[in-house]
Design a protein around this motif. Structure first.
Motif, PDB file in Angstrom:
ATOM      1  N   PHE A 134       0.839  -1.199   0.000  1.00 31.68           N
ATOM      2  CA  PHE A 134       0.000   0.000   0.000  1.00 31.68           C
ATOM      3  C   PHE A 134       0.874   1.248   0.000  1.00 31.68           C
ATOM      4  O   PHE A 134       1.694   1.458   0.906  1.00 31.68           O
ATOM      5  N   ASP A 135       0.688   2.097  -1.012  1.00 32.70           N
ATOM      6  CA  ASP A 135       1.218   3.451  -0.947  1.00 32.70           C
ATOM      7  C   ASP A 135       0.520   4.165   0.217  1.00 32.70           C
ATOM      8  O   ASP A 135      -0.618   3.843   0.563  1.00 32.70           O
ATOM      9  N   VAL A 136       1.213   5.122   0.835  1.00 37.77           N
ATOM     10  CA  VAL A 136       0.657   5.810   2.001  1.00 37.77           C
ATOM     11  C   VAL A 136       0.097   7.178   1.615  1.00 37.77           C
ATOM     12  O   VAL A 136      -1.104   7.439   1.712  1.00 37.77           O
ATOM     13  N   ASP A 137       0.954   8.080   1.146  1.00 39.01           N
ATOM     14  CA  ASP A 137       0.526   9.445   0.808  1.00 39.01           C
ATOM     15  C   ASP A 137      -0.430   9.436  -0.368  1.00 39.01           C
ATOM     16  O   ASP A 137      -0.097   8.943  -1.450  1.00 39.01           O
ATOM     17  N   GLY A 138      -1.612   9.989  -0.171  1.00 37.37           N
ATOM     18  CA  GLY A 138      -2.582  10.086  -1.244  1.00 37.37           C
ATOM     19  C   GLY A 138      -3.450   8.858  -1.387  1.00 37.37           C
ATOM     20  O   GLY A 138      -4.487   8.917  -2.035  1.00 37.37           O
ATOM     21  N   THR A 139      -3.020   7.742  -0.801  1.00 31.84           N
ATOM     22  CA  THR A 139      -3.793   6.498  -0.877  1.00 31.84           C
ATOM     23  C   THR A 139      -4.470   6.194   0.445  1.00 31.84           C
ATOM     24  O   THR A 139      -5.674   5.959   0.494  1.00 31.84           O
ATOM     25  N   LEU A 140      -3.706   6.198   1.524  1.00 33.88           N
ATOM     26  CA  LEU A 140      -4.260   5.932   2.853  1.00 33.88           C
ATOM     27  C   LEU A 140      -4.531   7.216   3.633  1.00 33.88           C
ATOM     28  O   LEU A 140      -5.442   7.260   4.459  1.00 33.88           O
ATOM     29  N   VAL A 141      -3.712   8.244   3.390  1.00 29.37           N
ATOM     30  CA  VAL A 141      -3.912   9.538   4.042  1.00 29.37           C
ATOM     31  C   VAL A 141      -3.990  10.634   2.984  1.00 29.37           C
ATOM     32  O   VAL A 141      -3.348  10.552   1.936  1.00 29.37           O
ATOM     33  N   ASP A 142      -4.775  11.653   3.265  1.00 27.04           N
ATOM     34  CA  ASP A 142      -5.132  12.682   2.280  1.00 27.04           C
ATOM     35  C   ASP A 142      -4.090  13.805   2.289  1.00 27.04           C
ATOM     36  O   ASP A 142      -4.228  14.800   3.004  1.00 27.04           O
ATOM     37  N   THR A 143      -3.044  13.662   1.466  1.00 28.28           N
ATOM     38  CA  THR A 143      -1.912  14.589   1.505  1.00 28.28           C
ATOM     39  C   THR A 143      -1.563  15.248   0.184  1.00 28.28           C
ATOM     40  O   THR A 143      -0.733  16.163   0.160  1.00 28.28           O
ATOM     41  N   ASN A 144      -2.128  14.800  -0.926  1.00 30.45           N
ATOM     42  CA  ASN A 144      -1.585  15.227  -2.218  1.00 30.45           C
ATOM     43  C   ASN A 144      -1.640  16.733  -2.452  1.00 30.45           C
ATOM     44  O   ASN A 144      -0.715  17.321  -3.027  1.00 30.45           O
ATOM     45  N   TYR A 145      -2.702  17.370  -1.990  1.00 29.48           N
ATOM     46  CA  TYR A 145      -2.806  18.803  -2.252  1.00 29.48           C
ATOM     47  C   TYR A 145      -1.934  19.609  -1.299  1.00 29.48           C
ATOM     48  O   TYR A 145      -1.415  20.667  -1.682  1.00 29.48           O
ATOM     49  N   HIS A 200       0.852  19.287  -9.271  1.00 30.81           N
ATOM     50  CA  HIS A 200      -0.040  18.195  -8.878  1.00 30.81           C
ATOM     51  C   HIS A 200       0.152  16.967  -9.746  1.00 30.81           C
ATOM     52  O   HIS A 200       0.109  15.830  -9.257  1.00 30.81           O
ATOM     53  N   ARG A 201       0.364  17.150 -11.048  1.00 30.26           N
ATOM     54  CA  ARG A 201       0.537  16.005 -11.949  1.00 30.26           C
ATOM     55  C   ARG A 201       1.776  15.198 -11.599  1.00 30.26           C
ATOM     56  O   ARG A 201       1.905  14.041 -11.991  1.00 30.26           O
ATOM     57  N   ALA A 202       2.705  15.821 -10.856  1.00 26.93           N
ATOM     58  CA  ALA A 202       3.948  15.126 -10.483  1.00 26.93           C
ATOM     59  C   ALA A 202       3.915  14.567  -9.071  1.00 26.93           C
ATOM     60  O   ALA A 202       4.860  13.877  -8.662  1.00 26.93           O
ATOM     61  N   ILE A 203       2.855  14.840  -8.317  1.00 33.02           N
ATOM     62  CA  ILE A 203       2.780  14.314  -6.960  1.00 33.02           C
ATOM     63  C   ILE A 203       2.664  12.797  -7.020  1.00 33.02           C
ATOM     64  O   ILE A 203       1.865  12.238  -7.779  1.00 33.02           O
ATOM     65  N   GLY A 204       3.450  12.147  -6.213  1.00 34.77           N
ATOM     66  CA  GLY A 204       3.638  10.694  -6.290  1.00 34.77           C
ATOM     67  C   GLY A 204       5.095  10.388  -6.556  1.00 34.77           C
ATOM     68  O   GLY A 204       5.599   9.334  -6.193  1.00 34.77           O
ATOM     69  N   MET A 205       5.777  11.336  -7.221  1.00 34.23           N
ATOM     70  CA  MET A 205       7.228  11.280  -7.330  1.00 34.23           C
ATOM     71  C   MET A 205       7.847  11.769  -6.023  1.00 34.23           C
ATOM     72  O   MET A 205       7.249  12.565  -5.301  1.00 34.23           O
ATOM     73  N   GLY A 206       9.072  11.314  -5.719  1.00 36.40           N
ATOM     74  CA  GLY A 206       9.833  11.931  -4.655  1.00 36.40           C
ATOM     75  C   GLY A 206      10.483  13.211  -5.153  1.00 36.40           C
ATOM     76  O   GLY A 206      10.499  13.495  -6.361  1.00 36.40           O
ATOM     77  N   GLY A 207      11.024  13.993  -4.236  1.00 35.98           N
ATOM     78  CA  GLY A 207      11.630  15.260  -4.621  1.00 35.98           C
ATOM     79  C   GLY A 207      12.763  15.110  -5.616  1.00 35.98           C
ATOM     80  O   GLY A 207      12.973  15.982  -6.471  1.00 35.98           O
ATOM     81  N   ASP A 208      13.522  14.014  -5.544  1.00 35.11           N
ATOM     82  CA  ASP A 208      14.635  13.803  -6.468  1.00 35.11           C
ATOM     83  C   ASP A 208      14.162  13.720  -7.906  1.00 35.11           C
ATOM     84  O   ASP A 208      14.895  14.073  -8.836  1.00 35.11           O
ATOM     85  N   GLN A 209      12.921  13.258  -8.103  1.00 34.49           N
ATOM     86  CA  GLN A 209      12.354  13.154  -9.444  1.00 34.49           C
ATOM     87  C   GLN A 209      11.481  14.357  -9.784  1.00 34.49           C
ATOM     88  O   GLN A 209      11.462  14.827 -10.918  1.00 34.49           O
ATOM     89  N   LEU A 210      10.758  14.862  -8.785  1.00 30.24           N
ATOM     90  CA  LEU A 210       9.797  15.932  -9.043  1.00 30.24           C
ATOM     91  C   LEU A 210      10.471  17.233  -9.458  1.00 30.24           C
ATOM     92  O   LEU A 210      10.006  17.907 -10.386  1.00 30.24           O
ATOM     93  N   ILE A 211      11.542  17.611  -8.777  1.00 28.07           N
ATOM     94  CA  ILE A 211      12.172  18.912  -9.061  1.00 28.07           C
ATOM     95  C   ILE A 211      12.612  19.024 -10.511  1.00 28.07           C
ATOM     96  O   ILE A 211      12.231  19.982 -11.203  1.00 28.07           O
ATOM     97  N   PRO A 212      13.401  18.088 -11.057  1.00 27.74           N
ATOM     98  CA  PRO A 212      13.762  18.224 -12.476  1.00 27.74           C
ATOM     99  C   PRO A 212      12.567  18.057 -13.407  1.00 27.74           C
ATOM    100  O   PRO A 212      12.541  18.647 -14.495  1.00 27.74           O
TER     101      PRO A 212
END
Length: 237
Positions: free
Chosen positions: A25-36, A59-71
């Motif tokens: 189970f993914d946690v952020d956005g799946t079990l707890v409401d954090t994406n926004y 928002h379209r990149a949420i689910g990536m970690g910061g190492d992937q999201l920033i670039p």
């Protein structure tokens, strides 16, 4: 609303492809409401460096970690110059909102039922330890999960498959199933040939999740729990 690829999954010639023993189970956005909150924290972090990245793009990149999201959202040059500082800024901004985070309806009940059906249970997060600990407390995850992960467990975050590999290794799982909320969850699972069930709690559409590879899409955790008998989580195979 529930969409699922095969109503006769266990009677089909390809059913062995969906035989699983471990639910990841993914946690952020799946079990707890954090994406926004995540998206807004990144927006504010970028603004500290006079960068205005549209929130919809973040928002379209949420689910990536910061190492992937920033670039991904700001470019490789910004990542080279500011990645560490932006990550620290995001941490500060997200920490200021973390008290707002609540679990999704039915999160604990779904985890309990999946565990009772005989599956190994891993809560897979690429979040920082302080936030993962807090979210596990919200769903009483430590008392029910066989293992969990944080950002310290993987070199690269989603869509790289590192976190899923660690999750399976922690419980000696042979055949995993991913339960997530983003296209990036699906992408990471696809790289390991792990099937994914997706919930729309992260703000991604059914069409996007299906296109990314989800074999089933559910409006909520409550809907998923009601439909377990139609999924690979009906029973361990």
């Amino acid at each position: 609303m529930v969409t699922f690829d095969s109503s006769d999954l266990f009677d089909s010639p390809d059913s062995r492809a969906f035989e699983v023993d471990t639910a990841i189970f993914d946690v952020d956005g799946t079990l707890v409401d954090t994406n926004y909150q995540h998206a807004l924290a990144w927006y504010r972090a970028f603004r500290r460096y006079d960068l205005t990245i549209p929130l919809w793009h973040i928002h379209r990149a949420i689910g990536m970690g910061g190492d992937q999201l920033i670039p991904h959202v700001a470019g490789e040059d910004v990542a080279r110059r500011h990645a560490e500082d932006l990550d620290q800024a995001w941490t500060e901004e997200f920490r200021a909102m973390v008290d707002e985070v609540q679990p999704f309806e039915g999160a604990r009940e779904l985890l309990a039922e999946v565990k009772e059906r005989g599956f190994r249970l891993v809560l897979a997060s690429s979040g920082k330890q302080e936030f993962v600990t807090r979210f596990l407390e919200l769903i009483d995850g430590r008392s029910i999960a066989d293992a969990w992960t944080t950002s310290e467990d993987a070199e690269e975050s989603k869509p790289a498959p590192d976190l899923l590999q660690v999750a399976l290794a922690k419980v000696s799982g042979a055949r995993g199933l991913m339960i997530g909320d983003s296209t990036w969850d699906c992408a990471a699972a696809n790289r390991l040939s792990v099937p994914t069930l997706a919930v729309r709690t992260g703000g991604f559409s059914t069409e996007e999740l299906r296109a990314a590879g989800a074999i089933g899409v559910f409006d909520s955790l409550v809907d998923l729990r009601r439909s377990l008998d139609r999924t690979p989580l009906a029973r361990p195979r």
